[in-house]
Design an enzyme around this catalytic site. Structure first.
Site, mmCIF file in Angstrom:
data_model
loop_
_atom_site.group_PDB
_atom_site.id
_atom_site.type_symbol
_atom_site.label_atom_id
_atom_site.label_comp_id
_atom_site.label_asym_id
_atom_site.label_seq_id
_atom_site.Cartn_x
_atom_site.Cartn_y
_atom_site.Cartn_z
ATOM 1 N N VAL A 125 0.850 -1.196 0.000
ATOM 2 C CA VAL A 125 0.000 0.000 0.000
ATOM 3 C C VAL A 125 0.882 1.241 0.000
ATOM 4 O O VAL A 125 1.623 1.488 0.953
ATOM 5 C CB VAL A 125 -0.927 0.018 1.238
ATOM 6 C CG1 VAL A 125 -1.907 1.179 1.149
ATOM 7 C CG2 VAL A 125 -1.668 -1.304 1.372
ATOM 8 N N CYS A 126 0.782 2.050 -1.046
ATOM 9 C CA CYS A 126 1.693 3.179 -1.224
ATOM 10 C C CYS A 126 1.705 4.143 -0.039
ATOM 11 O O CYS A 126 2.756 4.517 0.446
ATOM 12 C CB CYS A 126 1.317 3.941 -2.509
ATOM 13 S SG CYS A 126 2.191 5.514 -2.726
#
Length: 262
Positions: A125-126
């Site tokens: 998840v960025c």
């Protein structure tokens, strides 16, 4: 994604000058980095159930849920006098436009400078982890950027969320258990924030575009001129979208190209 790659190609061929592009998303879309493995990390049943689009970017990095946000892309030659050879330093130079854009919205940001051990941490998840020179407020990540260099051209694009649907975001990923997923989701509020959260005010795409248009002009000390694609150029973009960015081979299978670290 096809338009960003086309801009890179045309600039490499000397057909267009450096470009700054702003765009939004008509449908929530999960984009993953070029080298990201997706079969074990992405919950494709949830992607379908949320009517969420899915695409693999030309750039690296982790997955980003694009929804209520302003997205930007920059295309410029690697040998441009203002662009450092170092990927990290290029991030810093280009982030000056973001810095001024946030200032135009009344938000004072800091540059992320993670420790070496933090920079090597991996997450699907960025927005769970900040990279060098991404924008932070009170230790929380406010925007995400990704960069690639091909054919002598630098392409950087980034996500600037006005708000974020964290319920949807974490449903789109696979976790060992529901308990772990909920724990990650609850912890996310301490790792990331959005413009609407910080300002207690709802923003429109137009407001965001104006703020960052002026921000990049000032931060990069550049003059901007409108650019419109020709009919032939749009045909090239649509062809690339249909043959590459709509294909299962590109979107669902990890690239075999070598990975370069930042």
């Amino acid at each position: 994604m096809a338009l960003d790659e086309s801009l890179l190609n045309w600039h490499s061929e000397g057909k267009i000058p450096p470009t700054l592009r702003f765009y939004g998303w008509s449908t929530p879309t999960l984009s993953v980095g070029q080298f990201q493995k997706v079969q074990k990390s992405i919950n494709f049943d949830a992607v379908h159930n949320y009517n969420c689009e899915f695409v693999r970017r030309l750039t690296g990095g982790s997955a980003v849920l694009h929804d209520n946000e302003l997205t930007y892309s920059i295309v410029v030659s690697e040998d441009h006098p203002a662009i450092p050879a170092s990927i990290r330093e290029a991030y810093y130079i280009l982030s000056k436009g973001l810095f001024e854009g946030f200032k135009n919205l009344g938000i004072t940001v800091d540059y992320a400078t993670p420790e070496r051990s933090e920079a090597k941490e991996r997450t699907a998840v960025c927005f769970e982890k900040a990279a060098f020179y991404e924008m932070m407020v009170d230790g929380k990540k406010l925007s995400g950027n990704a960069q690639t260099r091909k054919k002598g051209v630098l392409l950087q694009h980034g996500s600037i969320p006005m708000s974020m649907n964290t319920e949807m975001l974490y449903d789109l990923f696979r976790f060992p258990s529901e308990k772990i997923k909920q724990r990650k989701r609850n912890a996310f509020q301490n790792k990331a924030t959005t413009i609407d959260q910080l300002t207690n005010h709802s923003h429109s795409f137009s407001m965001m575009k104006d703020a960052f248009y002026q921000g990049f002009k000032k931060g990069l000390n550049i003059t901007l001129h409108p650019f419109e694609l020709t009919k032939q150029q749009w045909e090239e973009v649509h062809h690339l979208a249909n043959t590459k960015y709509s294909s299962k081979e590109w979107n669902y299978h990890r690239s075999k190209e070598s990975i370069q670290s930042v």
